[in-house]
Design a protein around this motif. Structure first.
Motif, PDB file in Angstrom:
ATOM      1  N   GLU A  59      -3.867   7.632   1.782  1.00 38.77           N
ATOM      2  CA  GLU A  59      -3.408   6.246   1.823  1.00 38.77           C
ATOM      3  C   GLU A  59      -4.138   5.502   0.720  1.00 38.77           C
ATOM      4  OE1 GLU A  59      -3.760   2.282   4.590  1.00 38.77           O
ATOM      5  OE2 GLU A  59      -3.324   4.170   5.610  1.00 38.77           O
ATOM      6  N   GLU A  60      -3.374   5.057  -0.285  1.00 36.75           N
ATOM      7  CA  GLU A  60      -3.956   4.294  -1.390  1.00 36.75           C
ATOM      8  C   GLU A  60      -4.375   2.926  -0.900  1.00 36.75           C
ATOM      9  OE1 GLU A  60      -4.985   4.213  -4.406  1.00 36.75           O
ATOM     10  OE2 GLU A  60      -4.085   5.905  -5.414  1.00 36.75           O
ATOM     11  N   LYS A  61      -5.480   2.454  -1.413  1.00 35.39           N
ATOM     12  CA  LYS A  61      -5.934   1.100  -1.101  1.00 35.39           C
ATOM     13  C   LYS A  61      -4.847   0.106  -1.503  1.00 35.39           C
ATOM     14  CE  LYS A  61      -9.629  -2.116  -2.204  1.00 35.39           C
ATOM     15  NZ  LYS A  61     -10.799  -2.367  -3.041  1.00 35.39           N
ATOM     16  N   LYS A 102      -2.817  -3.470  -2.482  1.00 32.90           N
ATOM     17  CA  LYS A 102      -2.987  -4.456  -3.541  1.00 32.90           C
ATOM     18  C   LYS A 102      -2.146  -5.698  -3.241  1.00 32.90           C
ATOM     19  CE  LYS A 102      -3.653  -1.019  -7.189  1.00 32.90           C
ATOM     20  NZ  LYS A 102      -3.242  -0.578  -8.529  1.00 32.90           N
ATOM     21  N   TYR A 154       0.846  -1.190   0.000  1.00 27.38           N
ATOM     22  CA  TYR A 154       0.000   0.000   0.000  1.00 27.38           C
ATOM     23  C   TYR A 154       0.880   1.237   0.000  1.00 27.38           C
ATOM     24  CZ  TYR A 154       0.412   0.017   5.167  1.00 27.38           C
ATOM     25  OH  TYR A 154       0.879   0.010   6.456  1.00 27.38           O
TER      26      TYR A 154
END
Length: 130
Positions: free
Chosen positions: A113-115, A117, A101
């Protein structure tokens, strides 16, 4: 009586087969991926590229720094800090990864905060900051 025992054996065999298949799929999907390229672009609210954004890539691994592995939880973690270039681009290569992330920070913008993966050979993020 033989029919009941036969049906019971078939049922037990089917259940055991399903359990084996479940664990095979679970453990084949829950392994660290080697040489994962993480890259992305960061844009402002008007779709302009944002330079000098602090990008923190958080890398979770099933294997810790001493080589111990546990496929039920993440034992290792890396944090890589990068700065975007004039086109808003960043990239890095992770030696091993299971889950990634991204945290983004820039003065005058709300931190993001990017989701996260699941790791695969190439991970791409495209983020818009406001």
């Amino acid at each position: 009586m033989k029919q009941i025992v036969g049906k019971l054996l078939i049922t037990v065999f089917a259940i055991l087969t399903a359990i084996v298949i479940y664990f095979f799929i679970y453990y084949s999907n829950n392994q660290d991926v080697n040489d994962v390229k993480v890259e992305g672009y960061v844009f402002g609210s008007n779709d302009e590229p944002l330079k000098n954004v602090r990008v923190t890539i958080v890398n979770e691994r099933y294997e810790n720094d001493n080589g111990l592995k546990n496929y039920d939880e993440y034992l290792g973690q890396d944090k890589i800090e990068l700065i975007t270039d004039s086109t808003g681009y960043y990239s890095t290569l992770l030696k091993k990864s299971a889950y990634v992330y991204i945290l983004l920070q820039k003065d005058g913008y709300k931190p993001i905060e990017e989701k996260g993966k699941q790791a695969k050979k190439s991970l791409f993020f495209k983020t818009k900051m406001h």
